[in-house]
Design a protein around this motif. Structure first.
Motif, PDB file in Angstrom:
ATOM      1  N   SER A  75     -21.690  28.446  -8.149  1.00 27.44           N
ATOM      2  CA  SER A  75     -21.127  27.115  -8.393  1.00 27.44           C
ATOM      3  C   SER A  75     -20.994  26.347  -7.081  1.00 27.44           C
ATOM      4  O   SER A  75     -21.385  25.180  -6.996  1.00 27.44           O
ATOM      5  CB  SER A  75     -19.760  27.230  -9.067  1.00 27.44           C
ATOM      6  OG  SER A  75     -19.883  27.800 -10.352  1.00 27.44           O
ATOM      7  N   LEU A  76     -20.440  26.994  -6.066  1.00 31.51           N
ATOM      8  CA  LEU A  76     -20.301  26.334  -4.768  1.00 31.51           C
ATOM      9  C   LEU A  76     -21.665  25.955  -4.201  1.00 31.51           C
ATOM     10  O   LEU A  76     -21.840  24.858  -3.664  1.00 31.51           O
ATOM     11  CB  LEU A  76     -19.558  27.246  -3.790  1.00 31.51           C
ATOM     12  CG  LEU A  76     -18.059  27.370  -4.026  1.00 31.51           C
ATOM     13  CD1 LEU A  76     -17.488  28.515  -3.208  1.00 31.51           C
ATOM     14  CD2 LEU A  76     -17.360  26.065  -3.677  1.00 31.51           C
ATOM     15  N   TYR A  77     -22.635  26.847  -4.323  1.00 33.08           N
ATOM     16  CA  TYR A  77     -23.980  26.567  -3.831  1.00 33.08           C
ATOM     17  C   TYR A  77     -24.547  25.329  -4.530  1.00 33.08           C
ATOM     18  O   TYR A  77     -25.094  24.434  -3.889  1.00 33.08           O
ATOM     19  CB  TYR A  77     -24.887  27.771  -4.061  1.00 33.08           C
ATOM     20  CG  TYR A  77     -26.312  27.520  -3.657  1.00 33.08           C
ATOM     21  CD1 TYR A  77     -26.724  27.690  -2.349  1.00 33.08           C
ATOM     22  CD2 TYR A  77     -27.264  27.097  -4.594  1.00 33.08           C
ATOM     23  CE1 TYR A  77     -28.034  27.451  -1.966  1.00 33.08           C
ATOM     24  CE2 TYR A  77     -28.569  26.853  -4.227  1.00 33.08           C
ATOM     25  CZ  TYR A  77     -28.952  27.036  -2.910  1.00 33.08           C
ATOM     26  OH  TYR A  77     -30.250  26.781  -2.539  1.00 33.08           O
ATOM     27  N   ASN A  78     -24.407  25.279  -5.831  1.00 32.56           N
ATOM     28  CA  ASN A  78     -24.935  24.144  -6.598  1.00 32.56           C
ATOM     29  C   ASN A  78     -24.174  22.847  -6.348  1.00 32.56           C
ATOM     30  O   ASN A  78     -24.719  21.764  -6.565  1.00 32.56           O
ATOM     31  CB  ASN A  78     -24.962  24.472  -8.094  1.00 32.56           C
ATOM     32  CG  ASN A  78     -26.059  25.449  -8.418  1.00 32.56           C
ATOM     33  OD1 ASN A  78     -27.176  25.331  -7.917  1.00 32.56           O
ATOM     34  ND2 ASN A  78     -25.756  26.442  -9.238  1.00 32.56           N
ATOM     35  N   MET A  79     -22.944  22.959  -5.868  1.00 36.98           N
ATOM     36  CA  MET A  79     -22.179  21.768  -5.500  1.00 36.98           C
ATOM     37  C   MET A  79     -22.455  21.352  -4.057  1.00 36.98           C
ATOM     38  O   MET A  79     -21.898  20.368  -3.578  1.00 36.98           O
ATOM     39  CB  MET A  79     -20.682  22.011  -5.702  1.00 36.98           C
ATOM     40  CG  MET A  79     -20.291  22.127  -7.158  1.00 36.98           C
ATOM     41  SD  MET A  79     -18.493  22.199  -7.443  1.00 36.98           S
ATOM     42  CE  MET A  79     -18.024  23.722  -6.663  1.00 36.98           C
ATOM     43  N   GLY A  80     -23.290  22.131  -3.360  1.00 38.88           N
ATOM     44  CA  GLY A  80     -23.675  21.787  -1.994  1.00 38.88           C
ATOM     45  C   GLY A  80     -22.833  22.417  -0.904  1.00 38.88           C
ATOM     46  O   GLY A  80     -23.038  22.144   0.273  1.00 38.88           O
ATOM     47  N   ASP A  81     -21.885  23.277  -1.266  1.00 39.71           N
ATOM     48  CA  ASP A  81     -21.041  23.944  -0.276  1.00 39.71           C
ATOM     49  C   ASP A  81     -21.596  25.332   0.017  1.00 39.71           C
ATOM     50  O   ASP A  81     -21.033  26.350  -0.383  1.00 39.71           O
ATOM     51  CB  ASP A  81     -19.598  24.017  -0.776  1.00 39.71           C
ATOM     52  CG  ASP A  81     -18.618  24.422   0.300  1.00 39.71           C
ATOM     53  OD1 ASP A  81     -19.056  24.802   1.410  1.00 39.71           O
ATOM     54  OD2 ASP A  81     -17.406  24.361   0.035  1.00 39.71           O
ATOM     55  N   VAL A  82     -22.694  25.340   0.749  1.00 42.30           N
ATOM     56  CA  VAL A  82     -23.439  26.572   1.007  1.00 42.30           C
ATOM     57  C   VAL A  82     -22.612  27.576   1.804  1.00 42.30           C
ATOM     58  O   VAL A  82     -22.596  28.767   1.491  1.00 42.30           O
ATOM     59  CB  VAL A  82     -24.757  26.240   1.746  1.00 42.30           C
ATOM     60  CG1 VAL A  82     -25.481  27.479   2.168  1.00 42.30           C
ATOM     61  CG2 VAL A  82     -25.632  25.377   0.865  1.00 42.30           C
ATOM     62  N   VAL A  83     -21.914  27.113   2.826  1.00 39.45           N
ATOM     63  CA  VAL A  83     -21.154  28.018   3.692  1.00 39.45           C
ATOM     64  C   VAL A  83     -20.054  28.731   2.908  1.00 39.45           C
ATOM     65  O   VAL A  83     -19.867  29.941   3.049  1.00 39.45           O
ATOM     66  CB  VAL A  83     -20.568  27.252   4.897  1.00 39.45           C
ATOM     67  CG1 VAL A  83     -19.660  28.139   5.733  1.00 39.45           C
ATOM     68  CG2 VAL A  83     -21.692  26.687   5.759  1.00 39.45           C
ATOM     69  N   SER A  84     -19.335  28.013   2.065  1.00 36.41           N
ATOM     70  CA  SER A  84     -18.266  28.626   1.274  1.00 36.41           C
ATOM     71  C   SER A  84     -18.801  29.558   0.200  1.00 36.41           C
ATOM     72  O   SER A  84     -18.094  30.460  -0.242  1.00 36.41           O
ATOM     73  CB  SER A  84     -17.395  27.552   0.627  1.00 36.41           C
ATOM     74  OG  SER A  84     -16.739  26.782   1.602  1.00 36.41           O
ATOM     75  N   ALA A  85     -20.041  29.364  -0.215  1.00 29.67           N
ATOM     76  CA  ALA A  85     -20.637  30.204  -1.253  1.00 29.67           C
ATOM     77  C   ALA A  85     -20.951  31.611  -0.754  1.00 29.67           C
ATOM     78  O   ALA A  85     -20.899  32.576  -1.530  1.00 29.67           O
ATOM     79  CB  ALA A  85     -21.913  29.554  -1.783  1.00 29.67           C
ATOM     80  N   ILE A  86     -21.255  31.742   0.510  1.00 31.07           N
ATOM     81  CA  ILE A  86     -21.741  33.011   1.054  1.00 31.07           C
ATOM     82  C   ILE A  86     -20.798  34.188   0.799  1.00 31.07           C
ATOM     83  O   ILE A  86     -21.241  35.229   0.294  1.00 31.07           O
ATOM     84  CB  ILE A  86     -22.101  32.870   2.549  1.00 31.07           C
ATOM     85  CG1 ILE A  86     -23.327  31.968   2.691  1.00 31.07           C
ATOM     86  CG2 ILE A  86     -22.347  34.229   3.190  1.00 31.07           C
ATOM     87  CD1 ILE A  86     -23.678  31.594   4.120  1.00 31.07           C
ATOM     88  N   PRO A  87     -19.504  34.106   1.117  1.00 28.74           N
ATOM     89  CA  PRO A  87     -18.645  35.279   0.885  1.00 28.74           C
ATOM     90  C   PRO A  87     -18.582  35.704  -0.580  1.00 28.74           C
ATOM     91  O   PRO A  87     -18.560  36.902  -0.879  1.00 28.74           O
ATOM     92  CB  PRO A  87     -17.265  34.829   1.375  1.00 28.74           C
ATOM     93  CG  PRO A  87     -17.496  33.637   2.209  1.00 28.74           C
ATOM     94  CD  PRO A  87     -18.788  33.026   1.765  1.00 28.74           C
ATOM     95  N   TYR A  88     -18.565  34.739  -1.491  1.00 35.75           N
ATOM     96  CA  TYR A  88     -18.538  35.081  -2.915  1.00 35.75           C
ATOM     97  C   TYR A  88     -19.821  35.798  -3.329  1.00 35.75           C
ATOM     98  O   TYR A  88     -19.786  36.795  -4.054  1.00 35.75           O
ATOM     99  CB  TYR A  88     -18.358  33.821  -3.766  1.00 35.75           C
ATOM    100  CG  TYR A  88     -17.010  33.186  -3.642  1.00 35.75           C
ATOM    101  CD1 TYR A  88     -15.894  33.739  -4.252  1.00 35.75           C
ATOM    102  CD2 TYR A  88     -16.853  32.010  -2.910  1.00 35.75           C
ATOM    103  CE1 TYR A  88     -14.650  33.147  -4.143  1.00 35.75           C
ATOM    104  CE2 TYR A  88     -15.608  31.404  -2.795  1.00 35.75           C
ATOM    105  CZ  TYR A  88     -14.516  31.984  -3.412  1.00 35.75           C
ATOM    106  OH  TYR A  88     -13.287  31.395  -3.299  1.00 35.75           O
ATOM    107  N   LEU A  89     -20.944  35.283  -2.868  1.00 30.50           N
ATOM    108  CA  LEU A  89     -22.227  35.896  -3.214  1.00 30.50           C
ATOM    109  C   LEU A  89     -22.346  37.288  -2.604  1.00 30.50           C
ATOM    110  O   LEU A  89     -22.844  38.218  -3.247  1.00 30.50           O
ATOM    111  CB  LEU A  89     -23.378  34.996  -2.757  1.00 30.50           C
ATOM    112  CG  LEU A  89     -23.429  33.617  -3.422  1.00 30.50           C
ATOM    113  CD1 LEU A  89     -24.461  32.734  -2.729  1.00 30.50           C
ATOM    114  CD2 LEU A  89     -23.722  33.732  -4.904  1.00 30.50           C
ATOM    115  N   GLN A  90     -21.863  37.456  -1.381  1.00 29.14           N
ATOM    116  CA  GLN A  90     -21.893  38.777  -0.747  1.00 29.14           C
ATOM    117  C   GLN A  90     -21.019  39.760  -1.510  1.00 29.14           C
ATOM    118  O   GLN A  90     -21.404  40.918  -1.704  1.00 29.14           O
ATOM    119  CB  GLN A  90     -21.434  38.677   0.706  1.00 29.14           C
ATOM    120  CG  GLN A  90     -22.431  38.024   1.607  1.00 29.14           C
ATOM    121  CD  GLN A  90     -21.904  37.816   3.015  1.00 29.14           C
ATOM    122  OE1 GLN A  90     -20.718  37.537   3.210  1.00 29.14           O
ATOM    123  NE2 GLN A  90     -22.781  37.939   3.986  1.00 29.14           N
TER     124      GLN A  90
END
Length: 80
Positions: A28-43
């Motif tokens: 969701s964060l990635y698709n909203m354009g917040d790539v940096v915040s998405a990384i920990p969740y994806l990891q």
């Protein structure tokens, strides 16, 4: 989806559901354009499941790349 998945992460639930909530939050964060915040969740998602979805690993790799984390990018794509 992001808000609901964050609420799930604050509850005492099965690890599989925690992993899935991390995936949803990260994507969701990635698709909203917040790539940096998405990384920990994806990891956390990738670490929390035996066979992560290739699409999620791809998003994680692209997120690392966009954040100029090239070694992590390569590592992520090698395990797709």
């Amino acid at each position: 989806a992001y808000d609901l998945s964050r609420k799930m992460l604050n509850k005492d639930v099965e690890p599989l559901y925690i992993a899935e909530a991390n995936r949803i939050a990260g994507e969701s964060l990635y698709n909203m354009g917040d790539v940096v915040s998405a990384i920990p969740y994806l990891q956390n998602y990738v670490k929390g499941v035996e066979l992560p979805l290739p699409s999620t690993q791809y998003i994680l790799g692209v997120s690392h790349y966009k954040n100029h984390e090239y070694a992590e990018t390569l590592h992520t794509f090698l395990y797709l």
